[in-house]
Design an enzyme around this catalytic site. Structure first.
Site, short mmCIF file in Angstrom:
data_model
loop_
_atom_site.label_atom_id
_atom_site.label_comp_id
_atom_site.label_asym_id
_atom_site.label_seq_id
_atom_site.Cartn_x
_atom_site.Cartn_y
_atom_site.Cartn_z
CE1 TYR A 229 -1.97 -2.45 -3.35
CE2 TYR A 229 -1.16 -2.42 -5.61
CZ TYR A 229 -0.91 -2.45 -4.24
OH TYR A 229 0.38 -2.49 -3.76
CG HIS B 160 1.88 -6.00 -0.85
ND1 HIS B 160 0.72 -5.41 -0.40
CD2 HIS B 160 1.63 -7.33 -0.90
CE1 HIS B 160 -0.19 -6.36 -0.20
NE2 HIS B 160 0.33 -7.54 -0.51
CD GLU C 109 -2.31 -9.76 -0.91
OE1 GLU C 109 -2.97 -8.77 -0.59
OE2 GLU C 109 -1.22 -10.04 -0.37
P1 RTP Z 1 0.57 -2.70 1.15
O1 RTP Z 1 -0.75 -3.28 0.66
O2 RTP Z 1 1.40 -2.11 0.05
O3 RTP Z 1 1.33 -3.63 2.06
O4 RTP Z 1 0.17 -1.44 2.02
P2 RTP Z 1 -0.81 -1.32 3.24
O5 RTP Z 1 -1.70 -2.51 3.38
O6 RTP Z 1 0.05 -0.98 4.40
O7 RTP Z 1 -1.65 -0.04 2.84
P3 RTP Z 1 -2.97 0.14 1.96
O8 RTP Z 1 -3.82 1.13 2.64
O9 RTP Z 1 -3.55 -1.18 1.56
O10 RTP Z 1 -2.37 0.86 0.67
C1 RTP Z 1 -1.72 0.13 -0.33
C2 RTP Z 1 -0.61 0.95 -0.90
O11 RTP Z 1 -1.18 2.11 -1.52
C3 RTP Z 1 -0.25 3.17 -1.43
N1 RTP Z 1 -0.88 4.30 -0.75
N2 RTP Z 1 -0.74 5.54 -1.15
N3 RTP Z 1 -0.89 8.35 -1.32
C4 RTP Z 1 -1.51 7.75 -0.36
O12 RTP Z 1 -2.15 8.33 0.49
C5 RTP Z 1 -1.43 6.30 -0.28
N4 RTP Z 1 -2.00 5.55 0.63
C6 RTP Z 1 -1.66 4.27 0.34
C7 RTP Z 1 0.95 2.68 -0.66
O13 RTP Z 1 1.93 2.23 -1.60
C8 RTP Z 1 0.36 1.52 0.13
O14 RTP Z 1 1.37 0.61 0.51
#
Ligand code: RTP
Length: 151
Positions: free
Chosen positions: A52, A118, A129
Site C-alpha cells: 500500500y 483486493h 504485487e
Molecule cells: P484494492 O486495492 O483493495 O483493490 O482497492 P482499490 O484499488 O479499489 O482502492 P484504493 O483506493 O487503492 O484503496 C485500497 C483499499 O483501502 C481501503 N480504503 N479505505 N476509508 C476509506 O476511505 C478508504 N478508502 C480506501 C479499502 O479497503 C480499499 O480497497
C-alpha cells in the site's frame, strides 16, 4: 492469446473471517480464469506497507494496514484474457455501496473499510504485487484443458 494477463487477487481478513473464500474463488473459476497460485497468509507489516505504499499519505492508511494485518488473507494469482481489468469488474467499486449487484462487493459487503477483496489495478501493479506476495516457484504452470472450450 496476446492479451492473456495475470492478476493478483486477495481475499482480505474480513472475507476470510466471514467464510466467503469459497464463494469468491468459485466466481473466478466459473468465469473461466485459471488459478496459478493460492495460499493463506498472515501478512507482515512490511509486506503491507510495500503493498500500500502509494496510499501512505491517505488518512485511512494506518487503519487500512491494521485491518489487513488483523488476520489471514487468501492470496491468489488468476490468469486469462484481460484478467486485470475483468478482475476489477468482478470485484466491483471500491465503495461497496457503489458496486452493482452481481459483483463480489455488490453482493457481499457494505463498507469501503471492510470491502473483503483486493484486485490489481493495472498489469504493471499486478506484476509488482505477484512478486511481492509469491516466490517464483509458487506460481504453477499447468495445462488447463478447459481453455479450449473457453477461448
Ligand atoms: P484494492 O486495492 O483493495 O483493490 O482497492 P482499490 O484499488 O479499489 O482502492 P484504493 O483506493 O487503492 O484503496 C485500497 C483499499 O483501502 C481501503 N480504503 N479505505 N476509508 C476509506 O476511505 C478508504 N478508502 C480506501 C479499502 O479497503 C480499499 O480497497
Amino acid at each position: 492469446m496476446s492479451t492473456t494477463e495475470r492478476t493478483f487477487i486477495a481475499i482480505k481478513p474480513d472475507g476470510v473471517q466471514r467464510g466467503l473464500v469459497g464463494d469468491i474463488i468459485a466466481r473466478f473459476e466459473k468465469r473461466g480464469f485459471k488459478l496459478v497460485a493460492l495460499k493463506l497468509v498472515k501478512p507482515d507489516q512490511k509486506q503491507l506497507e510495500t503493498h500500500y505504499e502509494d496510499l501512505a499519505k491517505k488518512p485511512f492508511y494506518a487503519g487500512l494496514v491494521k485491518y489487513m494485518g488483523s488476520g489471514p488473507i487468501v492470496a491468489m494469482v488468476w490468469e486469462g484474457l484481460q484478467a486485470v481489468k475483468t478482475g476489477r469488474v468482478m470485484l466491483g467499486a471500491t465503495n461497496p455501496l457503489d458496486s452493482v449487484p452481481g459483483t463480489i462487493r455488490g453482493d457481499l459487503c457494505i463498507q469501503t473499510g471492510r470491502n473483503i477483496c483486493h484486485g490489481s489495478d493495472s498489469v504493471e501493479s499486478a506484476k509488482k504485487e505477484i512478486a511481492l506476495w509469491f516466490k517464483d516457484e509458487e506460481l504453477i504452470n499447468w495445462d488447463d484443458h478447459s481453455a479450449a472450450w473457453i477461448y
